[in-house]
Design an enzyme around this catalytic site. Structure first.
Site, short mmCIF file in Angstrom:
data_model
loop_
_atom_site.label_atom_id
_atom_site.label_comp_id
_atom_site.label_asym_id
_atom_site.label_seq_id
_atom_site.Cartn_x
_atom_site.Cartn_y
_atom_site.Cartn_z
N GLY A 62 -4.40 95.97 139.62
CA GLY A 62 -5.12 96.58 138.66
C GLY A 62 -5.47 95.93 137.60
N ALA A 119 -2.98 91.19 139.04
CA ALA A 119 -3.20 92.42 137.91
C ALA A 119 -3.49 91.63 136.87
CB ALA A 119 -1.87 93.42 137.94
N HIS A 121 -24.70 89.05 130.15
CA HIS A 121 -25.88 89.18 128.98
C HIS A 121 -25.82 87.74 128.30
CE1 HIS A 121 -25.91 93.52 129.09
NE2 HIS A 121 -24.74 93.30 129.56
N ASN A 167 -8.62 102.34 143.67
CA ASN A 167 -7.60 103.43 142.92
C ASN A 167 -8.51 104.03 141.71
OD1 ASN A 167 -5.44 104.63 141.87
ND2 ASN A 167 -4.01 103.46 142.77
#
Length: 183
Positions: free
Chosen positions: A141, A159, A114, A84
């Site tokens: 999502g 999600a 990092h 999406n």
């Protein structure tokens, strides 16, 4: 050893000290820009543009715009793939995605990491670790997948999860940090 070679071997490297990496990132960003500005209903041009970005993509795929990645050549996607809107893939290392994978909106797959030490981080040092996503995976999502993670087959990631460790096959996992709820 060049900075690119260091990255490919999982060693700390500085992506801003290697002209080849800078050039490749810029080329990929231009390709993403072109892709993101193709009319959404122009499916054929969108598919061709994606094939020009990622190194391997199977049959039956959709990545909704916008889509962003660093290099593209480290991304391999299987058949029957859907992502999406607002997918970001930081492919400083290989991103290997299986068949029948579906990704919700606003997700990030980040092979780049990092250092905790600010001195190294401030001079631009980073590392790259491969991410693997198996077949038949649904990623909800706003999920963030961190460097070095392997997600097994037949998995659902809820999600909003932050996946910072491997998730075994045949499981449902959610949370921050993401953990298996059931198998």
């Amino acid at each position: 050893m060049t900075e690119k070679e260091k990255a490919q071997h999982g060693l700390p490297y500085n992506p801003n000290k290697d002209e080849e990496l800078i050039k490749e990132r810029n080329q990929c960003k231009d390709k993403c820009y072109i892709y993101n500005h193709i009319k959404p209903t122009n499916i054929k041009d969108r598919e061709e543009a994606l094939k020009n970005i990622v190194s391997k993509i199977g049959e039956n795929f959709v990545i909704e715009q916008p889509f962003f990645c660093d290099y593209g050549y480290n991304i391999e996607i299987g058949n029957n793939f859907y992502a999406n809107h607002n997918l970001v893939i930081l492919d400083t290392a290989k991103i290997l995605i299986g068949d029948n994978v579906f990704i919700g909106p606003n997700c990030g797959i980040y092979a780049a990491g990092h250092p905790i030490d600010y001195k190294e981080r401030n001079i631009g040092i980073e590392y790259a670790k491969t991410i693997k996503i198996g077949n038949n995976v649904w990623i909800g999502g706003n999920v963030c997948i961190l460097p070095g993670v392997t997600i097994g087959e037949d998995v659902v990631i809820g999600a909003g999860s932050v996946v910072n460790k491997d998730i075994p096959s045949h499981s449902v996992a959610v949370g921050n940090p993401c953990r298996v709820l059931k198998r």
